[in-house]
Design a protein around this motif. Structure first.
Motif, PDB file in Angstrom:
ATOM      1  N   MET A   1      32.666  59.137  39.660  1.00 26.37           N
ATOM      2  CA  MET A   1      33.414  57.941  39.250  1.00 26.37           C
ATOM      3  C   MET A   1      34.049  57.307  40.473  1.00 26.37           C
ATOM      4  O   MET A   1      34.919  57.895  41.118  1.00 26.37           O
ATOM      5  CB  MET A   1      34.497  58.319  38.231  1.00 26.37           C
ATOM      6  CG  MET A   1      35.224  57.116  37.653  1.00 26.37           C
ATOM      7  SD  MET A   1      36.548  57.628  36.510  1.00 26.37           S
ATOM      8  CE  MET A   1      36.924  56.066  35.728  1.00 26.37           C
ATOM      9  N   LYS A   2      33.622  56.104  40.794  1.00 24.78           N
ATOM     10  CA  LYS A   2      34.208  55.342  41.894  1.00 24.78           C
ATOM     11  C   LYS A   2      34.808  54.090  41.293  1.00 24.78           C
ATOM     12  O   LYS A   2      34.098  53.210  40.815  1.00 24.78           O
ATOM     13  CB  LYS A   2      33.142  54.993  42.932  1.00 24.78           C
ATOM     14  CG  LYS A   2      33.700  54.243  44.143  1.00 24.78           C
ATOM     15  CD  LYS A   2      32.624  53.997  45.190  1.00 24.78           C
ATOM     16  CE  LYS A   2      33.201  53.263  46.402  1.00 24.78           C
ATOM     17  NZ  LYS A   2      32.151  52.997  47.427  1.00 24.78           N
ATOM     18  N   ILE A   3      36.138  54.000  41.305  1.00 18.23           N
ATOM     19  CA  ILE A   3      36.811  52.951  40.539  1.00 18.23           C
ATOM     20  C   ILE A   3      37.727  52.107  41.411  1.00 18.23           C
ATOM     21  O   ILE A   3      38.412  52.619  42.299  1.00 18.23           O
ATOM     22  CB  ILE A   3      37.598  53.577  39.361  1.00 18.23           C
ATOM     23  CG1 ILE A   3      38.230  52.481  38.490  1.00 18.23           C
ATOM     24  CG2 ILE A   3      38.636  54.572  39.836  1.00 18.23           C
ATOM     25  CD1 ILE A   3      38.710  52.982  37.135  1.00 18.23           C
ATOM     26  N   ALA A   4      37.711  50.812  41.162  1.00 14.39           N
ATOM     27  CA  ALA A   4      38.663  49.881  41.758  1.00 14.39           C
ATOM     28  C   ALA A   4      39.791  49.663  40.760  1.00 14.39           C
ATOM     29  O   ALA A   4      39.556  49.220  39.637  1.00 14.39           O
ATOM     30  CB  ALA A   4      37.972  48.563  42.086  1.00 14.39           C
ATOM     31  N   LEU A 119      42.964  36.210  43.098  1.00 16.01           N
ATOM     32  CA  LEU A 119      41.604  36.672  43.369  1.00 16.01           C
ATOM     33  C   LEU A 119      41.230  36.500  44.836  1.00 16.01           C
ATOM     34  O   LEU A 119      40.368  37.227  45.347  1.00 16.01           O
ATOM     35  CB  LEU A 119      40.606  35.928  42.484  1.00 16.01           C
ATOM     36  CG  LEU A 119      40.686  36.189  40.978  1.00 16.01           C
ATOM     37  CD1 LEU A 119      39.539  35.480  40.260  1.00 16.01           C
ATOM     38  CD2 LEU A 119      40.673  37.679  40.658  1.00 16.01           C
ATOM     39  N   ASP A 120      41.870  35.569  45.530  1.00 17.92           N
ATOM     40  CA  ASP A 120      41.596  35.376  46.957  1.00 17.92           C
ATOM     41  C   ASP A 120      42.009  36.578  47.787  1.00 17.92           C
ATOM     42  O   ASP A 120      41.557  36.740  48.931  1.00 17.92           O
ATOM     43  CB  ASP A 120      42.319  34.128  47.475  1.00 17.92           C
ATOM     44  CG  ASP A 120      41.746  32.840  46.907  1.00 17.92           C
ATOM     45  OD1 ASP A 120      40.563  32.854  46.484  1.00 17.92           O
ATOM     46  OD2 ASP A 120      42.482  31.830  46.868  1.00 17.92           O
ATOM     47  N   ASP A 121      42.884  37.431  47.232  1.00 18.05           N
ATOM     48  CA  ASP A 121      43.311  38.627  47.949  1.00 18.05           C
ATOM     49  C   ASP A 121      42.297  39.760  47.854  1.00 18.05           C
ATOM     50  O   ASP A 121      42.460  40.797  48.511  1.00 18.05           O
ATOM     51  CB  ASP A 121      44.657  39.116  47.396  1.00 18.05           C
ATOM     52  CG  ASP A 121      45.791  38.150  47.688  1.00 18.05           C
ATOM     53  OD1 ASP A 121      45.857  37.661  48.831  1.00 18.05           O
ATOM     54  OD2 ASP A 121      46.593  37.880  46.770  1.00 18.05           O
ATOM     55  N   LEU A 122      41.277  39.585  47.033  1.00 21.43           N
ATOM     56  CA  LEU A 122      40.253  40.622  46.875  1.00 21.43           C
ATOM     57  C   LEU A 122      39.126  40.415  47.892  1.00 21.43           C
ATOM     58  O   LEU A 122      38.540  39.335  47.937  1.00 21.43           O
ATOM     59  CB  LEU A 122      39.659  40.588  45.466  1.00 21.43           C
ATOM     60  CG  LEU A 122      40.443  41.241  44.344  1.00 21.43           C
ATOM     61  CD1 LEU A 122      39.768  40.946  43.015  1.00 21.43           C
ATOM     62  CD2 LEU A 122      40.558  42.736  44.558  1.00 21.43           C
ATOM     63  N   PRO A 123      38.786  41.423  48.676  1.00 19.41           N
ATOM     64  CA  PRO A 123      37.646  41.293  49.584  1.00 19.41           C
ATOM     65  C   PRO A 123      36.335  41.389  48.810  1.00 19.41           C
ATOM     66  O   PRO A 123      36.286  41.998  47.732  1.00 19.41           O
ATOM     67  CB  PRO A 123      37.815  42.494  50.521  1.00 19.41           C
ATOM     68  CG  PRO A 123      38.496  43.522  49.675  1.00 19.41           C
ATOM     69  CD  PRO A 123      39.429  42.746  48.779  1.00 19.41           C
ATOM     70  N   PRO A 124      35.252  40.803  49.328  1.00 19.83           N
ATOM     71  CA  PRO A 124      33.949  40.924  48.659  1.00 19.83           C
ATOM     72  C   PRO A 124      33.527  42.371  48.451  1.00 19.83           C
ATOM     73  O   PRO A 124      32.818  42.694  47.494  1.00 19.83           O
ATOM     74  CB  PRO A 124      32.998  40.198  49.613  1.00 19.83           C
ATOM     75  CG  PRO A 124      33.867  39.258  50.380  1.00 19.83           C
ATOM     76  CD  PRO A 124      35.188  39.954  50.530  1.00 19.83           C
ATOM     77  N   SER A 125      34.000  43.263  49.317  1.00 19.60           N
ATOM     78  CA  SER A 125      33.618  44.675  49.228  1.00 19.60           C
ATOM     79  C   SER A 125      34.248  45.389  48.042  1.00 19.60           C
ATOM     80  O   SER A 125      33.926  46.550  47.772  1.00 19.60           O
ATOM     81  CB  SER A 125      34.016  45.406  50.517  1.00 19.60           C
ATOM     82  OG  SER A 125      35.422  45.335  50.711  1.00 19.60           O
ATOM     83  N   ALA A 126      35.154  44.709  47.309  1.00 20.85           N
ATOM     84  CA  ALA A 126      35.820  45.354  46.174  1.00 20.85           C
ATOM     85  C   ALA A 126      34.834  45.831  45.118  1.00 20.85           C
ATOM     86  O   ALA A 126      35.120  46.770  44.365  1.00 20.85           O
ATOM     87  CB  ALA A 126      36.828  44.393  45.543  1.00 20.85           C
ATOM     88  N   PHE A 127      33.671  45.201  45.054  1.00 27.19           N
ATOM     89  CA  PHE A 127      32.693  45.562  44.022  1.00 27.19           C
ATOM     90  C   PHE A 127      31.573  46.457  44.561  1.00 27.19           C
ATOM     91  O   PHE A 127      30.657  46.794  43.825  1.00 27.19           O
ATOM     92  CB  PHE A 127      32.079  44.293  43.427  1.00 27.19           C
ATOM     93  CG  PHE A 127      33.093  43.354  42.854  1.00 27.19           C
ATOM     94  CD1 PHE A 127      33.754  43.645  41.680  1.00 27.19           C
ATOM     95  CD2 PHE A 127      33.409  42.175  43.501  1.00 27.19           C
ATOM     96  CE1 PHE A 127      34.699  42.791  41.145  1.00 27.19           C
ATOM     97  CE2 PHE A 127      34.345  41.302  42.978  1.00 27.19           C
ATOM     98  CZ  PHE A 127      34.998  41.615  41.795  1.00 27.19           C
ATOM     99  N   ASP A 128      31.647  46.822  45.826  1.00 25.20           N
ATOM    100  CA  ASP A 128      30.575  47.603  46.435  1.00 25.20           C
ATOM    101  C   ASP A 128      30.497  49.003  45.814  1.00 25.20           C
ATOM    102  O   ASP A 128      31.415  49.813  45.969  1.00 25.20           O
ATOM    103  CB  ASP A 128      30.778  47.733  47.948  1.00 25.20           C
ATOM    104  CG  ASP A 128      30.512  46.431  48.685  1.00 25.20           C
ATOM    105  OD1 ASP A 128      30.041  45.481  48.035  1.00 25.20           O
ATOM    106  OD2 ASP A 128      30.778  46.375  49.905  1.00 25.20           O
TER     107      ASP A 128
END
Length: 308
Positions: A1-4, A119-128
């Motif tokens: 489980m890898k969770i944000a 949402l601008d504070d979230l990096p694109p890598s948040a969903f990696d």
């Protein structure tokens, strides 16, 4: 489980043994003062990490000493805090929770940087490579932005979950309604469900939230345990008996245990049982990080309780 774990992160200060607020400038001795990481994202992140998940927190904190403590507490628990942005112009969200001898726990709370997170504070890598995304406190983003976030996570293959922080109110439900169709698991408490929907029963209210778009609604009921409702079934799971010290954070612990149980292949009942067992660990101490519980110890606790 890898969770944000995205959204509300708070530093709680628990004060045990508060009989009253002293008059004037008088003082009062108390039993214990303790700080712990909390919030519908932060507290859930902490418990998930203890239960063996790989967790990264995303949200906003200040540049103050409160943030230093909060980040240190989460890091000590194995939570990756690199996704928490620091905002100079806002203090870190914090609560002071005086616990009375009868267990009542009023609170003073400062929203702080949680109200500045976008949402601008979230990096694109948040969903990696995440398998799950948990959003705590969608009301700060608003339903449209929360829906965008959960929709992107789903498109990336993640399971989504949502925990609303605000009290139950039809206007609040309307404010976050756009997020529900993108939510696999909605994790409210009983007062929220009844307040959001105006339903006469908890099952009826949870079913209304399913009809509004949530895939599954898992409701905490305090000492009565949990109720899990989908379009096809209603499952009730009792709470575990425990000597209660402080119930702050029990809802976050249930969310963590429930989601972790699902990730391990448990069915809805089994996941809710793990959620209730995790909540029992928190109720028996001060804060979500009380004691030294782990996935193995929580599972063993539940098994022993079943045998008794």
């Amino acid at each position: 489980m890898k969770i944000a774990a995205v959204g509300v992160h708070v530093l709680d200060t628990h004060v045990i043994g508060v009989e009253s607020i002293p008059a004037g400038s008088d003082g009062q001795l108390v039993e214990t003062i303790r700080m712990s990481a909390a919030g519908t994202a932060g507290g859930t992140a902490l418990v998930l990490s203890r239960l063996g998940a790989e967790v990264t927190s995303y949200g906003a904190v200040g540049t103050d000493p409160i943030a230093d403590v909060l980040l240190a507490l989460l890091t000590r628990e194995g939570v990756d805090v690199s996704g928490l942005v620091r905002k100079d112009e806002h203090q870190t969200s914090s609560s002071v929770i005086p616990v009375r001898p009868n267990g009542d726990r009023p609170a003073w709370h400062c929203i702080g940087a949680n109200g500045a997170f976008t949402l601008d504070d979230l990096p694109p890598s948040a969903f990696d490579a995440v398998t799950h995304l948990h959003l705590g406190g969608p009301e700060f983003l608003g339903g449209e932005a929360a829906g965008q976030l959960l929709g992107k996570a789903r498109a990336a293959g993640a399971v989504t979950s949502l925990d609303i922080l605000a009290p139950g109110d039809p206007d609040m439900l309307a404010w976050v309604a756009d997020a529900l169709p993108h939510t696999d698991y909605l994790l409210p408490n009983d007062e929220q469900v009844l307040g959001f929907t105006g339903a006469s029963s908890l099952a009826e209210g949870a079913r209304a939230l399913v009809d509004a778009g949530a895939g599954c609604v898992a409701v905490t009921q305090g000492a009565r345990g949990a109720l899990v409702v989908t379009a096809d079934e209603v499952i009730e799971v009792p709470a575990y008996a425990v000597e209660v010290v402080d119930t702050t954070g029990c809802g976050d612990a249930f969310s963590a245990g429930f989601l972790r149980g699902l990730s391990l292949g448990r069915d809805l009942r089994g996941a809710a049982e793990l959620g209730c067992a995790a909540a029992a660990q928190v109720a028996g101490g001060l804060g979500t990080d009380a004691g030294s519980y782990s996935l193995d110890s929580v599972v063993a606790f539940a098994a022993e309780a079943e045998r008794r």
